[in-house]
Design a protein around this motif. Structure first.
Motif, short mmCIF file in Angstrom:
data_model
loop_
_atom_site.label_atom_id
_atom_site.label_comp_id
_atom_site.label_asym_id
_atom_site.label_seq_id
_atom_site.Cartn_x
_atom_site.Cartn_y
_atom_site.Cartn_z
N LEU A 15 0.65 -1.17 0.04
CA LEU A 15 -0.25 0.22 0.49
C LEU A 15 0.37 1.24 0.03
O LEU A 15 0.15 2.55 -0.32
N SER A 16 1.90 1.09 0.83
CA SER A 16 2.86 2.86 0.84
C SER A 16 3.54 2.34 -0.67
O SER A 16 3.24 4.17 -0.84
N ARG A 21 4.43 8.07 -2.44
CA ARG A 21 5.56 8.49 -2.83
C ARG A 21 5.99 10.29 -2.69
O ARG A 21 4.72 11.00 -2.29
N PRO A 22 7.03 10.68 -3.21
CA PRO A 22 7.21 12.32 -2.84
C PRO A 22 5.90 13.02 -4.61
O PRO A 22 5.59 12.89 -5.00
N GLY A 23 5.82 13.93 -3.21
CA GLY A 23 4.74 14.40 -4.12
C GLY A 23 3.07 14.24 -3.60
O GLY A 23 2.17 14.36 -3.58
N SER A 24 3.58 12.57 -3.37
CA SER A 24 1.82 12.03 -2.23
C SER A 24 1.16 13.36 -0.96
O SER A 24 1.86 13.03 -0.41
N PHE A 25 0.35 13.18 -1.08
CA PHE A 25 -0.70 13.54 -0.15
C PHE A 25 -0.53 12.76 1.42
O PHE A 25 -0.16 13.26 2.33
N TRP A 26 -0.58 11.88 0.94
CA TRP A 26 -0.17 10.19 1.75
C TRP A 26 0.85 9.94 2.36
O TRP A 26 2.40 10.43 1.97
N LEU A 191 -10.37 10.79 -1.71
CA LEU A 191 -10.39 11.32 -0.59
C LEU A 191 -9.09 12.67 -0.90
O LEU A 191 -9.28 13.39 -0.40
N SER A 192 -7.64 12.26 -0.70
CA SER A 192 -6.91 13.04 -0.92
C SER A 192 -7.25 14.39 -2.49
O SER A 192 -6.99 15.36 -1.80
N THR A 193 -7.78 13.54 -3.09
CA THR A 193 -8.00 14.20 -4.61
C THR A 193 -8.68 16.07 -3.74
O THR A 193 -9.02 16.59 -4.29
N ARG A 194 -9.94 14.98 -3.42
CA ARG A 194 -10.98 16.50 -2.87
C ARG A 194 -11.13 16.76 -1.82
O ARG A 194 -11.39 18.10 -1.32
N TYR A 195 -9.83 16.45 -0.62
CA TYR A 195 -9.25 17.21 0.72
C TYR A 195 -8.51 18.53 0.02
O TYR A 195 -9.33 19.57 0.13
#
Length: 268
Positions: A15-16, A21-26, A191-195
């Protein structure tokens, strides 16, 4: 060898690799074999200074919580059970209630995309297929300011395991996939896109409202609402107020509701 081949464990490294990843929200994804509550784990991490984007998933929750103090229990590895840490510090306090409406939208969109079933949102924070409950969301505001978003989504729950007749799962609805890793990743991406769009717009409800009207199972329906003081009201759920409250047209006029347990009434 797993005792239940239909319910393999989640792989945190896999999952990670997909989501952190670099630039990822999570920023971090942890998977626990069992915990009392993923919300409690994330809240403790937030208090210790964890950054936004932390996700904690669990194979089983022994004391999972839902809205109004209810419990959330599912067989081990039968659901996506996770909590995420969000820190919308730049959003005006008046717009924070919209976060509780944004999260179920993300879950419903993910289910529609990878599960290919017509999931809808029930005010304030359930996800339904028709009137069967597929997922529930528990959002808690904590010191920071920060928010812990808990998501419980039934994936392989079987008919004999249902905690309530109105419960359902992706498997019971004939979804295109019941792979929990696929579903979890889809939810986090939606979720990350909308948030991030919502935060960039200072929590502007217009980033949410068009999709909410499209995917709402509540707006336009006759409803019965149990209020926090134990009383009830009935009427038609007409719209959302500027602060996310549900406006119900009753015999005594419109009532904006900040909280309540909504039952959808059938026509006739």
């Amino acid at each position: 060898m797993f005792s239940d081949l239909e319910r393999p464990p989640l792989d945190a490294r896999f999952l990670s690799g997909r989501l952190v990843r670099p630039g990822s929200f999570w920023t971090q994804i942890d998977v626990l074999a069992e915990t009392e509550s993923t919300n409690a784990v994330v809240a403790a991490a937030a208090s210790a200074g964890a950054p936004e984007g932390l996700v904690v998933a669990a194979e089983h929750q022994s004391s999972g919580r839902g809205r109004l103090g209810r419990t959330w229990t599912t067989p081990a590895r039968s659901a996506v059970l996770m909590s995420a840490l969000l820190r919308p510090t730049g959003v005006s306090p008046a717009h924070w209630p919209w976060l509780g409406l944004l999260v179920p939208l993300a879950v419903a969109a993910a289910v529609r995309r990878v599960g290919e079933i017509p999931a809808l949102v029930k005010w304030p924070n359930d996800v339904l297929v028709e009137d069967r409950k597929l997922a529930g969301i528990l959002l808690e505001r904590i010191e920071g300011p920060a928010a812990v978003v808990g998501i419980g989504l039934n994936v392989t729950l079987r008919e004999a395991e249902k905690p309530h007749p109105a419960a359902t799962s992706l498997a019971l609805e004939g979804a295109a996939t019941t792979d929990r890793a696929t579903v979890l990743a889809a939810v986090l991406r939606e979720l990350s896109t909308r948030y991030q769009a919502w935060v960039a717009a200072d929590g502007d409800p217009d980033t949410i409202l068009p999709e909410y009207h499209e995917l709402s199972a509540t707006l336009g329906r006759s409803v019965r609402v149990e209020l926090p003081d134990g009383t009830y009201l009935e009427g038609t759920a007409r719209d959302l107020a500027d602060d996310g409250r549900l406006i119900v047209d009753t015999a005594d006029g419109p009532r904006p509701l900040a909280a309540g347990d909504v039952t959808h009434l059938r026509a006739g």
